[in-house]
Every structure is written in C-alpha cells, then in structure tokens.
Scaffold this active site. Sequence first.
Site, PDB file in Angstrom:
ATOM      1  N   LYS A  52       0.844  -1.210   0.000  1.00 11.25           N
ATOM      2  CA  LYS A  52       0.000   0.000   0.000  1.00 11.25           C
ATOM      3  C   LYS A  52       0.873   1.252   0.000  1.00 11.25           C
ATOM      4  O   LYS A  52       0.643   2.187  -0.770  1.00 11.25           O
ATOM      5  CB  LYS A  52      -0.935  -0.012   1.218  1.00 11.25           C
ATOM      6  CG  LYS A  52      -2.095  -0.994   1.057  1.00 11.25           C
ATOM      7  CD  LYS A  52      -2.825  -1.277   2.351  1.00 11.25           C
ATOM      8  CE  LYS A  52      -3.843  -2.398   2.141  1.00 11.25           C
ATOM      9  NZ  LYS A  52      -4.447  -2.886   3.380  1.00 11.25           N
ATOM     10  N   GLN A  96      -4.289  -1.858   9.806  1.00 14.87           N
ATOM     11  CA  GLN A  96      -4.274  -3.166   9.139  1.00 14.87           C
ATOM     12  C   GLN A  96      -4.848  -4.257  10.053  1.00 14.87           C
ATOM     13  O   GLN A  96      -4.478  -4.357  11.215  1.00 14.87           O
ATOM     14  CB  GLN A  96      -2.839  -3.509   8.713  1.00 14.87           C
ATOM     15  CG  GLN A  96      -2.718  -4.770   7.896  1.00 14.87           C
ATOM     16  CD  GLN A  96      -3.441  -4.677   6.551  1.00 14.87           C
ATOM     17  OE1 GLN A  96      -3.311  -3.707   5.825  1.00 14.87           O
ATOM     18  NE2 GLN A  96      -4.203  -5.702   6.217  1.00 14.87           N
ATOM     19  N   ASP A 119     -11.122   2.676   4.665  1.00 10.01           N
ATOM     20  CA  ASP A 119     -11.483   1.255   4.606  1.00 10.01           C
ATOM     21  C   ASP A 119     -13.005   1.073   4.570  1.00 10.01           C
ATOM     22  O   ASP A 119     -13.497   0.003   4.220  1.00 10.01           O
ATOM     23  CB  ASP A 119     -10.937   0.526   5.846  1.00 10.01           C
ATOM     24  CG  ASP A 119      -9.677  -0.283   5.535  1.00 10.01           C
ATOM     25  OD1 ASP A 119      -9.420  -0.558   4.353  1.00 10.01           O
ATOM     26  OD2 ASP A 119      -8.976  -0.640   6.498  1.00 10.01           O
TER      27      ASP A 119
END
Length: 287
Positions: A52, A96, A119
């Site tokens: 990412k 994460q 997200d």
Amino acid sequence: MPTIIDGKEVAAQVLAECAQEIVELKSQGITPGLAVVLVGEDPASRVYVSSKVKKCAELGLHSEKIVLSKEATQEEVLAVVERLNLDPAIHGILVQSPPPPQIDEEAIVRAINPAKDVDGFHPENVAKLALEDSSGFVPCTPAGCMRLLAAAGVETSGKEAIVVGRSMIVGKPMALLLVAKGSDATVTIAHSRTKNLAEVCRRADIVVAAVGIPNFIKAEHIKDGAVVIDVGINRVEDASRKSGYRLCGDVAFEAVADKTHAITPVPGGVGPMTIAMLIKNTIKAAR
Ligand code: NAD
C-alpha cells in the site's frame, strides 16, 4: 472458453484515473495523504502494508507507515489514531487487520474519524452504504469486485447473485452493493450455517466467494454460464516455491472455470483491485 477477468488490467485503469486526479489535486495545493498503521508482525499484513505504501509513493501520494510492536496497548493504538485524525496532511487512515488479540479492533475502527475511514469500516460508513448515501466510503474489496463486474460487462440487474461469506469486510458490503439501486441484483448471503450450499449456489448467475477456505467452491456449486468472483486469498504450502507457499483462491479454479461465462483468477483477480480502490477512497477523502 470463459473470460478470465484480468484484475491487474482493471486495477491499472483505476490507478490511471487516480493519477490524473492526483495531478489535479496537487495543482490546487492538495497532496492526498494515507496513513497505514500496522500493529504486530503478521507476515501477510506486513506484505499488504508495504505494498500500500509503495503504491502511494509510485502515484505521488503522501503516505505514512506507523509500525507498533505486537505488545502495543489499546491506548497506544488509540493515541496514534487520534494524532492521525488531527493531522491535516493525512486524509485516509487504515489500521491493518488483524491486530494482535489484546487490541479491540472494533473500538479502534470507531475511533477513526469517519471522514478519514478509507477502509469504510466505521459504523457511519457502514450505515451510509446501507442507506445508499454515496458520501460515505465503500470497503475497498467489494468495491473492487463491483468494478470488475462492470469492466467485464456483466449485467447485474435482475440477476440472481450469491455472496458466500457474511463478513463486514467483504460479504455483507458486497451483498449491499449488489442489491443497491443501479445494480439491482436479487441477492442471497450464504455462510457457515447455510444448508445445501451447492444447491443454493447453483441458482446464481453471479457467485462471489469470500470464505477463506482454499478451493472451497467446486463445480457442483456453479451453474453453467455463471460469473464467478473469487475474493479468497489463501496461502497453501508448496515446496516447489522458494517462499514455500503459493496463493490460491476460495474457488477450485481448474474445476470451475470451464463451466463459467467469466471468472477471476487468484492471484491477479480481486487482489490488485483492493489497493486500487483504497487509493481511490484516499483521493475521495482528500477532496
Ligand atoms: P472471514 O473469515 O471474516 O469470513 C468468512 C466467511 O465465510 C464467514 O462469514 C463464514 O460464515 C463463511 N464461511 C465459513 N465456512 C463456510 C462454509 N463452510 N460454508 C459457507 N460459508 C462459510 O473472512 P473475510 O475477511 O470475509 O475473507 C474471506 C476471504 O477473502 C479470505 O480468503 C481472505 O483472505 C480474502 N480477502 C481478500 C481480500 C482481497 O483483497 N482480495 C480482502 C479481504 C479478504
């Protein structure tokens, strides 16, 4: 012969659109910024976080990687999130998953400013998705699946779709996207307690597999001419590989592909889309 839906190619298209938007935003003095927080040393998570951050650098995005030890406390993680919430250079925040067991992931997600929740896991963004309010953030993986269906020219309206898996990361948001106005599919959500899964799946024109079990969906689950989207990313041992493992999906590709109209491979299907949609969400957050 089935169409193999090329996620790398579609992701490259999405990223090309993003690159243009980034140039435009930068000309206005805005550099979209993404912060990625990694708690602990989960090997797969480390790979995801690095890719990412690398993608941000390639595209000229500002990014910050924050790594906390696997012993980090809830308070320490919350303090990082709080700092990032207040940082004007950061438009998107991602913690994460999965964090170590001492961390209450739900509480961390709730602490993220919903306007920076790229997200799309914060309850406010989940509600907006359910309400079909486009001002929210849609979770990246299901958004990527929808984009793949569109790129492959798959008509969803009035079609029977089944999503196997009911997680908040993939299954449920995927089902909401498929049933939303504009997509207009008739959607079934299957899960670990679903009875006669193969029979239920065989009704579907579109099968989305998000189960987390290698090669779980077999030919008996698939109607002739169905479209299959394989979200699964599973590591299976493979002594012939240098790494000692290879990636495989939730769908038994070899057994299933010939029955389908179109199917995504693993790797190279949904995987590349997730990161592309994350960049897209970060740009949206910056706007
Ligand atoms: P999860 O473990 O949270 O959910 C799995 C779901 O599968 C559950 O809802 C469960 O009810 C269902 N399930 C389990 N056993 C079943 C059975 N026997 N029959 C029917 N349903 C069953 O997993 P997740 O986070 O939704 O991820 C699913 C898969 O997608 C994993 O392989 C994961 O690695 C992958 N994934 C890929 C990406 C990507 O970028 N491509 C992103 C997220 C997750």
